[in-house]
Design a protein around this motif. Structure first.
Motif, mmCIF file in Angstrom:
data_model
loop_
_atom_site.group_PDB
_atom_site.id
_atom_site.type_symbol
_atom_site.label_atom_id
_atom_site.label_comp_id
_atom_site.label_asym_id
_atom_site.label_seq_id
_atom_site.Cartn_x
_atom_site.Cartn_y
_atom_site.Cartn_z
ATOM 1 N N GLU A 48 0.962 -1.174 -0.118
ATOM 2 C CA GLU A 48 -0.036 0.118 -0.011
ATOM 3 C C GLU A 48 0.951 1.046 -0.209
ATOM 4 N N VAL A 49 0.363 2.225 -0.809
ATOM 5 C CA VAL A 49 1.569 3.456 -1.002
ATOM 6 C C VAL A 49 0.556 4.631 -0.978
ATOM 7 N N ARG A 50 0.943 5.515 -0.156
ATOM 8 C CA ARG A 50 -0.013 6.795 0.207
ATOM 9 C C ARG A 50 0.393 7.643 -0.879
ATOM 10 N N GLY A 54 -10.131 6.177 -2.369
ATOM 11 C CA GLY A 54 -10.415 7.585 -2.048
ATOM 12 C C GLY A 54 -9.406 8.485 -2.521
ATOM 13 N N GLY A 55 -8.878 8.196 -3.715
ATOM 14 C CA GLY A 55 -7.898 9.312 -4.413
ATOM 15 C C GLY A 55 -6.665 9.473 -3.697
ATOM 16 N N GLU A 56 -6.349 8.547 -2.871
ATOM 17 C CA GLU A 56 -5.206 8.952 -1.889
ATOM 18 C C GLU A 56 -4.329 7.792 -1.447
ATOM 19 N N LEU A 57 -4.751 6.430 -1.740
ATOM 20 C CA LEU A 57 -4.500 5.393 -1.354
ATOM 21 C C LEU A 57 -4.199 4.232 -2.433
ATOM 22 N N CYS A 58 -2.830 3.978 -2.694
ATOM 23 C CA CYS A 58 -2.735 3.132 -3.903
ATOM 24 C C CYS A 58 -2.388 1.734 -3.093
ATOM 25 N N ARG A 59 -3.110 0.736 -3.800
ATOM 26 C CA ARG A 59 -2.912 -0.780 -3.370
ATOM 27 C C ARG A 59 -2.535 -1.429 -4.647
ATOM 28 N N LEU A 60 -1.394 -1.933 -4.399
ATOM 29 C CA LEU A 60 -0.618 -2.948 -5.650
ATOM 30 C C LEU A 60 -1.281 -4.374 -5.318
#
Length: 556
Positions: free
Chosen positions: A49-51, A79-85
């Motif tokens: 997870e990348v903020r 939410g437009g702010e958390l990136c999950r790979l």
């Protein structure tokens, strides 16, 4: 903990340098296919997870950049702010039903974004990661910031490699001109002396051609081409083999000169064969049709990326065929555009060089209009010569603009098939391009210009919003909509009308030049150099004419 200010400055410099190196590169948003929306839940297939830091731009692109760098199989933007790979497949048939949970949009990475993805896309991805990483780590310890610096320095090595690859590709085009110059001389020398084994080494075989675009070339200080020489030798098998090349132009005309049968200037291959009483060859030429002239010249050249810096093939062959007339003795250039600048300086600044260029341009104009040839040849001053080139281009009655632009529109990066007339017009095309790019008497236009064009419905569909393309020919436009008459397209025609509104404010050597002072007609004309690149920004049907489409675009 406080972060060392020098460390911050160094990282910022690294990131900024990386940005400069890839300023025209972007993540392809089409590399990811939208799957579904779902609430954020604990998933075993999410490995990172990348903020996402607050920054102008799309969260999808930024998250996609992390995915490309991390070799994941899909992304989830929450939410437009958390990136999950993700490193595994998404659950299917998941629907978003809760209004209180954080909504996540899921995208699957397409196959073209996998391990074989182009290195430029990977570099941009790492640039985003490096930028996010630094802005996150700078708030932490010096050690963390130092680690971020190492990541960014590693990125620079990647970007430097990209930069060098691009430079090598462009430098190759310059070196190829010198190689082509040597092979053109060798080709014509061998044909004159009947050394056909050398000719085939250069041209290749009709079924496996090597450099067939040189077949119709008649370089400086030569009056005949390869086909003419084979006719002179009365070598039926060689003529027959040459005719099997798709590029062979049986309409090729000899330059002015004398031979055993008297003046041959302007004579076709068949006329020269008949003059020498080579009856069998003359009959062979009569029964063959030139396929090369049947090519439909394109008015539209799609760009695959913003980095594409193609070399105009006709100018490249011209510089090789007329090396002594145009090129300086010592070449310092590493790129094609720099070479053009050197050629301009050689013609414009070296005493007497413009006269050499004048004679070659006049010779080229003879192909279309003898009167234009004589007018250019009579020029006594350099500026008079430059003005004559521009003026002749704008005279509608001689159709010079038609021939020049048709020759330019036949250009290809691969499988280039120029006609004999295309190559003969090369010196004129080259000098006009040099004037548009470098002559200080032609002011760059930076306002809105207009162009009307009649095209087919198929060609109209090519101009879609977001499309990047190039016009390979000289393109006329006007700063007044009323004076933007239906400019000749020398290419596809049809029952559809396009009115182009062109924003030329981008500082570029492709900006159109004001030629109205030297033009035959007062059309407030602005001409784009050949190869100008554009981005389509808007497209709307005309309210009063059902056959007209209004297209806005921007010079890039």
């Amino acid at each position: 903990m406080a972060t060392n200010s020098n460390m911050i400055a160094l990282v910022l410099t690294t990131v900024n340098l990386g940005s400069v190196l890839v300023k025209s590169l972007t993540i392809d948003v089409n590399s990811f296919t939208y799957m579904e929306s779902a609430p954020r839940t604990a998933e075993p297939n999410v490995f990172m997870e990348v903020r996402l830091m607050a920054r102008a731009g799309s969260p999808r692109i930024s998250c996609g950049a992390h995915c490309v760098a991390g070799q994941c199989v899909g992304i989830e933007v929450c939410g437009g702010e958390l990136c999950r790979l993700w490193n595994g497949s998404f659950e299917t048939n998941v629907t978003f039903s809760s209004t209180s949970a954080i909504e996540c949009h899921r995208y699957s990475k397409n196959s073209q974004s996998g391990p074989n993805m182009d290195i430029t896309t990977a570099a941009v991805a790492k640039l985003f990661v490096c930028n996010d990483l630094f802005h996150h780590k700078r708030r932490q310890s010096t050690a963390s910031c130092y680690w971020a610096l190492l990541v960014c320095v590693d990125l620079l090595y990647v970007l430097s490699d990209i930069h060098s690859r691009i430079l090598v590709a462009i430098m190759t085009s310059v070196s190829e001109i010198q190689v082509d110059a040597e092979e053109i001389n060798a080709l014509l020398f061998a044909a004159k002396n009947g050394q056909w084994n050398v000719v085939w080494k250069i041209l290749g075989h009709p079924s496996k051609p090597r450099k067939p675009f040189l077949l119709n070339c008649i370089p400086e200080n030569r009056r005949w081409g390869v086909l003419h020489q084979a006719i002179w030798w009365n070598n039926y098998p060689v003529v027959n083999k040459l005719l099997q090349f798709p590029t062979c132009d049986i309409r090729i005309k000899a330059k002015e000169g004398l031979s055993e049968i008297g003046p041959t200037g302007g004579k076709s291959a068949e006329e020269i064969a008949s003059g020498f009483n080579h009856t069998e060859i003359a009959q062979l030429l009569q029964t063959n049709e030139s396929r090369i002239g049947a090519q439909a010249p394109e008015t539209f050249h799609r760009l695959s990326s913003g980095l594409e810096d193609y070399v105009l093939s006709l100018l490249k062959v011209t510089l090789a065929a007329y090396k002594t007339a145009f090129q300086p003795q010592q070449i310092e250039s590493k790129t094609f555009n720099d070479l053009l600048r050197e050629v301009w300086q050689n013609v414009n600044a070296v005493p007497g060089r413009w006269k050499v260029a004048r004679d070659k341009v006049a010779e080229a104009a003879y192909v279309v209009c003898e009167e234009t040839c004589n007018n250019i040849k009579a020029c006594k001053r350099k500026q008079e010569f430059y003005e004559a080139i521009i003026n002749a281009y704008t005279i509608e009655e001689n159709y010079l603009y038609d021939h020049l632009n048709t020759a330019l529109r036949r250009q290809r990066q691969a499988d280039y098939m120029p006609t004999a007339d295309d190559l003969a017009l090369g010196p004129y095309v080259l000098m006009y391009q040099l004037l548009l790019l470098f002559w200080n008497k032609l002011r760059k236009e930076s306002s809105i210009t207009y162009r009307r064009m009649r095209v087919s419905a198929t060609d109209l569909e090519k101009y879609q919003v977001g499309t990047k393309f190039a016009w390979m020919s000289f393109v006329s436009s006007s700063v007044e909509l009323e004076k933007a008459v239906m400019f000749p397209t020398c290419g596809p025609s049809g029952d559809k009308i396009i009115v182009f509104t062109i924003d030329t404010s981008t500082p570029s050597h492709w900006q159109p030049r004001n030629i109205e002072k030297f033009a035959m007609y007062m059309e407030r004309e602005r001409v784009f150099p050949a190869g100008a690149k554009f981005l389509v920004t808007n497209r709307t049907p005309d309210r009063t004419n059902a056959d007209q489409t209004n297209i806005s675009m921007k010079l890039i």
